[in-house]
Design a protein around this motif. Structure first.
Motif, PDB file in Angstrom:
ATOM      1  N   ALA A  39       0.830  -1.139  -0.043  1.00 23.22           N
ATOM      2  CA  ALA A  39       0.003  -0.015  -0.126  1.00 23.22           C
ATOM      3  C   ALA A  39       0.921   1.275  -0.040  1.00 23.22           C
ATOM      4  N   GLY A  40       0.508   2.166  -1.123  1.00 19.96           N
ATOM      5  CA  GLY A  40       1.410   3.416  -1.009  1.00 19.96           C
ATOM      6  C   GLY A  40       2.698   3.166  -1.243  1.00 19.96           C
ATOM      7  N   HIS A  41       3.051   1.922  -1.708  1.00 23.83           N
ATOM      8  CA  HIS A  41       4.509   1.630  -2.070  1.00 23.83           C
ATOM      9  C   HIS A  41       5.322   1.623  -0.675  1.00 23.83           C
ATOM     10  N   SER A  42       4.598   1.446   0.280  1.00 28.67           N
ATOM     11  CA  SER A  42       5.477   1.578   1.607  1.00 28.67           C
ATOM     12  C   SER A  42       6.565   0.661   1.751  1.00 28.67           C
ATOM     13  N   GLN A  43       6.410  -0.541   1.184  1.00 28.09           N
ATOM     14  CA  GLN A  43       7.537  -1.510   1.068  1.00 28.09           C
ATOM     15  C   GLN A  43       7.907  -1.913   2.546  1.00 28.09           C
ATOM     16  N   GLY A  44       7.034  -2.203   3.580  1.00 29.22           N
ATOM     17  CA  GLY A  44       7.036  -2.713   4.777  1.00 29.22           C
ATOM     18  C   GLY A  44       7.416  -4.035   5.043  1.00 29.22           C
ATOM     19  N   GLN A  45       7.567  -4.649   3.717  1.00 30.50           N
ATOM     20  CA  GLN A  45       7.809  -6.306   4.064  1.00 30.50           C
ATOM     21  C   GLN A  45       9.372  -6.506   3.996  1.00 30.50           C
ATOM     22  N   SER A  46       9.789  -7.420   4.606  1.00 31.03           N
ATOM     23  CA  SER A  46      11.282  -7.999   4.875  1.00 31.03           C
ATOM     24  C   SER A  46      11.152  -9.561   4.854  1.00 31.03           C
ATOM     25  N   LEU A  47      12.339 -10.079   4.371  1.00 32.33           N
ATOM     26  CA  LEU A  47      12.456 -11.646   4.560  1.00 32.33           C
ATOM     27  C   LEU A  47      13.637 -11.663   5.263  1.00 32.33           C
ATOM     28  N   VAL A  48      13.876 -12.662   6.287  1.00 32.98           N
ATOM     29  CA  VAL A  48      15.278 -13.012   6.795  1.00 32.98           C
ATOM     30  C   VAL A  48      15.118 -14.766   6.280  1.00 32.98           C
ATOM     31  N   VAL A  49      16.279 -14.968   5.506  1.00 33.08           N
ATOM     32  CA  VAL A  49      16.492 -16.023   4.570  1.00 33.08           C
ATOM     33  C   VAL A  49      17.595 -16.933   5.550  1.00 33.08           C
ATOM     34  N   VAL A  50      17.106 -18.086   5.973  1.00 38.09           N
ATOM     35  CA  VAL A  50      18.177 -19.047   6.865  1.00 38.09           C
ATOM     36  C   VAL A  50      18.143 -20.050   6.212  1.00 38.09           C
ATOM     37  N   THR A  51      19.622 -20.350   5.949  1.00 39.54           N
ATOM     38  CA  THR A  51      20.293 -21.676   5.254  1.00 39.54           C
ATOM     39  C   THR A  51      20.900 -22.326   6.175  1.00 39.54           C
ATOM     40  N   ASP A  52      21.466 -21.804   7.251  1.00 34.83           N
ATOM     41  CA  ASP A  52      22.561 -22.206   8.271  1.00 34.83           C
ATOM     42  C   ASP A  52      21.804 -23.504   8.943  1.00 34.83           C
ATOM     43  N   ALA A  53      22.113 -24.716   8.866  1.00 29.14           N
ATOM     44  CA  ALA A  53      21.352 -25.838   9.775  1.00 29.14           C
ATOM     45  C   ALA A  53      21.437 -25.800  11.129  1.00 29.14           C
ATOM     46  N   PRO A  54      22.455 -25.260  11.734  1.00 24.62           N
ATOM     47  CA  PRO A  54      22.125 -24.988  13.464  1.00 24.62           C
ATOM     48  C   PRO A  54      21.102 -24.186  13.683  1.00 24.62           C
ATOM     49  N   ILE A  55      20.825 -22.910  12.978  1.00 26.11           N
ATOM     50  CA  ILE A  55      19.991 -22.143  13.007  1.00 26.11           C
ATOM     51  C   ILE A  55      18.561 -22.645  12.798  1.00 26.11           C
TER      52      ILE A  55
END
Length: 196
Positions: A39-55
């Motif tokens: 909405a309104g090009h607010s761009q409030g979305q984020s992604l945390v990408v986790v590939t580390d097996a222990p995490i």
């Protein structure tokens, strides 16, 4: 893949083969997710990408994956080679809608950051299928301590974790037995209650 085929194949997968996902595929999925509207090009979305097996294993522990496995299901959270945590920031929307071109109003009857977070979630799910992969989703309400574990700031609320990988045979959720509601109950033309 044709879009209709991508839609047809999309389902929540809860078991993965022990195969890696290429960094290029991960980046294409991330790009698709962050291409979702806001909405309104607010761009409030984020992604945390986790590939580390222990995490990933820590996320599975926080989610109580062992209880899930004790019921006969596969350990799908820890088994997925990629986790994508979809987050939204209400503050980003409030800041954007206080700007002059938006009239300075930032109160809505619908909190659109959740709507846009859902759009990001769906874009990630569909992009995974388009890559020939599978994806599942676990809501953040089931993962206490997720924000602390991943260092997610207070103004970014996680919706949940999208697990991504190469599908393995899985035991379907009992929810699937419910089937889809009939279109006559879910599609209305011109006015509510008018199926056609």
């Amino acid at each position: 893949m044709e879009f209709t085929e991508t839609i047809r194949r999309r389902r929540m997968v809860r078991n993965y083969q022990p195969l890696p996902v290429s960094a290029q595929a991960v980046e294409r999925i991330v790009t698709a997710g962050l291409s979702a509207p806001s909405a309104g090009h607010s761009q409030g979305q984020s992604l945390v990408v986790v590939t580390d097996a222990p995490i990933r294993a820590q996320i599975a522990r926080l989610a109580g994956e062992h209880r899930y496995s004790e019921r006969g299901f596969d350990p799908w959270i820890s088994g997925a080679p990629v986790h994508m945590v979809v987050c939204v920031s209400a503050d980003a929307y409030h800041r954007r809608y206080r700007e002059p071109d938006k009239g300075g109003a930032d109160a809505w009857p619908v909190p659109y950051w959740w709507v846009d977070g859902g759009a990001t979630l769906m874009a990630v799910l569909l992009a995974a299928v388009d890559e020939g992969l599978a994806a599942g989703f676990l809501g953040a309400h089931s993962i206490p301590g997720l924000s602390r574990l991943l260092g997610i700031p207070e103004d970014a609320a996680p919706l949940g974790v999208v697990t991504v990988g190469h599908a393995a045979p899985d035991r379907p959720s009992g929810s699937l037995a419910r089937g889809r509601r009939p279109r006559s109950e879910t599609v209305h033309y011109q006015r509510w209650g008018s199926g056609g």
